[in-house]
Write an enzyme that holds these catalytic residues in place. Sequence first.
Site, short mmCIF file in Angstrom:
data_model
loop_
_atom_site.label_atom_id
_atom_site.label_comp_id
_atom_site.label_asym_id
_atom_site.label_seq_id
_atom_site.Cartn_x
_atom_site.Cartn_y
_atom_site.Cartn_z
N GLY A 24 0.89 -1.13 -0.10
CA GLY A 24 -0.06 -0.14 -0.12
C GLY A 24 0.97 1.25 -0.04
NE ARG A 60 8.62 5.51 -0.45
CZ ARG A 60 9.85 5.70 -0.84
NH1 ARG A 60 10.61 6.08 -0.26
NH2 ARG A 60 10.03 4.47 -1.67
CG ASP A 115 11.28 7.27 6.81
OD1 ASP A 115 10.83 6.79 6.00
OD2 ASP A 115 12.28 7.51 7.21
NE ARG A 137 4.22 8.32 -8.61
CZ ARG A 137 4.62 7.18 -8.05
NH1 ARG A 137 5.79 7.04 -7.78
NH2 ARG A 137 3.78 6.37 -7.55
CG ASP A 144 4.81 -3.76 -5.15
OD1 ASP A 144 5.37 -4.91 -5.51
OD2 ASP A 144 5.53 -2.71 -4.40
CG ASP A 202 6.32 2.81 -7.56
OD1 ASP A 202 5.99 4.09 -7.42
OD2 ASP A 202 5.84 1.87 -6.80
P1 AMP Z 1 9.15 0.73 -3.34
O1 AMP Z 1 10.19 -0.16 -3.31
O2 AMP Z 1 9.21 2.06 -3.29
O3 AMP Z 1 7.98 0.36 -4.67
O4 AMP Z 1 7.94 0.44 -2.17
C1 AMP Z 1 7.62 -0.85 -1.71
C2 AMP Z 1 6.43 -0.57 -0.39
O5 AMP Z 1 6.98 -0.28 0.67
C3 AMP Z 1 5.22 0.50 -0.79
O6 AMP Z 1 4.39 -0.13 -0.29
C4 AMP Z 1 5.91 1.54 -0.21
O7 AMP Z 1 4.90 2.55 -0.02
C5 AMP Z 1 6.62 0.97 1.05
N1 AMP Z 1 7.69 2.00 1.59
C6 AMP Z 1 8.98 2.15 0.86
N2 AMP Z 1 9.61 2.94 1.53
C7 AMP Z 1 8.94 3.63 2.49
C8 AMP Z 1 9.06 4.40 3.66
N3 AMP Z 1 10.07 5.24 3.83
N4 AMP Z 1 8.09 4.71 4.40
C9 AMP Z 1 6.93 3.86 4.35
N5 AMP Z 1 6.71 2.98 3.43
C10 AMP Z 1 7.65 2.85 2.46
MG MG Z 2 6.50 0.89 -5.42
#
Ligand code: AMP
Ligand code: MG
Length: 474
Positions: free
Chosen positions: A84, A87, A118, A169, A245, A255
């Site tokens: 989900g 952030r 965070d 974005r 995702d 992403d």
């Molecule tokens: P990503 O690798 O950016 O596609 O993120 C994968 C998942 O981790 C997604 O659900 C993001 O919302 C969550 N996520 C990544 N970095 C953070 C962060 N710093 N704080 C909260 N959720 C994160």
């Molecule tokens: Mg992602």
Amino acid sequence: MPSFLTHNFSELPEEFYTFQDWQGFDNPKIIIENHAMKKMLGMEDTDHQELLKIFNGVKKIDSLKPLSMVYSGHQFGQYVEQLGDGRGLLFAQINSNEGLLDIHLKGAGKTPYSRFGDGRAVLRSTIREYLCGEAMHALSIPTSRALMIIGSDEMVVREKSESAAMLVRTAKTHIRFGSFEYFHYNNKPEHVKALADFCINSYPQYFSRTTNAYEDFFRVIVKETANMIAHWQACGFNHGVMNTDNMSILGETFDYGPYGFMEDYNPNHVCNHSDHQGRYAFKNQPYIGLWNCSALGHALSSLISEESQGKILQTYEAIFQDTLAELYRKKLGLELAKPEDATLIQGLLDIMESEKLDYTNTFRNLTQALAEEHSPELHSEISKSWVVSFLERHSKETLSKDKRLKLMNQVNPKFILRNYMAQEAIEAAEVNDFSMLETLMIVITQPFEELIEHEKFANKSPIWAKDIEISCSS
Ligand code: AMP
Ligand code: MG
């Protein structure tokens, strides 16, 4: 004031999201804003300080209902029950001259889906995402794009302490393959259906309510995915984290994390330092695209029979191969399709691999072989016999040579976003010097121009850049 609209995703039941206030920064500042994007969104007259206030949450627009979306997904092949927007925040929709677009804030603070995170994004990763969206757009590859980056003096911890930032974005959608998987694996077929119906109604440029609406819906997603990945392969783009995702249902690249544009041609290239198995290696991207489509198909199994899914998935390969073949033909300056073209292109790729040639520059320099029909520099790198076949193949073309040369320069970029370029812009931005970022924007948004004054960015990366390691942390 820009005419932001409440996102129609909020019309879905609340199991799909959480309405969410967000956490702006105490001392926000604009790192960069995208004038082309502002124009596209009819915001050219909106003062950037006003936009800063809106996106940082100081100036609230009461009618909007920002929300964080729930989804799950397969990460490196493993199903993860709940992801989900940890952030991110779906802020609003806005009319553009390309239809409705989502406005999404990335790095806007914690949400119920943050898990251990965070809720923040770091300046480094927002700059990488901002630049790549623009670079991909300039190469005519479907992509999300950023409107601005908001910087802060807030520090967050990744591998080291880094400054936090927020990316504003835009994308046609933020609905991912994982959005369907979440409801499928939670045994909520009625929500899978509601989401599919929502997509069919919301994106009429892609989907329509036919008698086999769900099959057709899936067929379009498979097609758009195959098309997107063919474009990645043609320009040497390695996404790095093709988890379900991170796959948009409309086939837009998004992403951006540890991505990379290939430099020395190596099909086994892995741009993500955390991808130890090489699952998302350059040469695997087409298969992973199909794997992801089949994961989506599985999530749609309450709507589409296994047999129909199988038939639709079978269309992927031909779409991918045909699109890539067409893109490669154009890169070689060929307008007509001939049976020998596949061997010709494979021959060139083999040479590039064994000679470790720069993927972008080799294609760009092919015009020399055609223009002069003799290029000492090129002939020393590319075998004479390949150049002979290339010229022989060109003799079967009907378009004038000048036109062919021009077309080649319109599809083979002189400039791509090499990792070291982004790295230099990041290091400068971290000490409040945004000039490199602005210069790179000039270069990557005009990849096919000569831009003699920026010649150095067309060179292979400097030696030090070999040590840049791009991990998932962002
Ligand atoms: P990503 O690798 O950016 O596609 O993120 C994968 C998942 O981790 C997604 O659900 C993001 O919302 C969550 N996520 C990544 N970095 C953070 C962060 N710093 N704080 C909260 N959720 C994160
Ligand atoms: Mg992602």
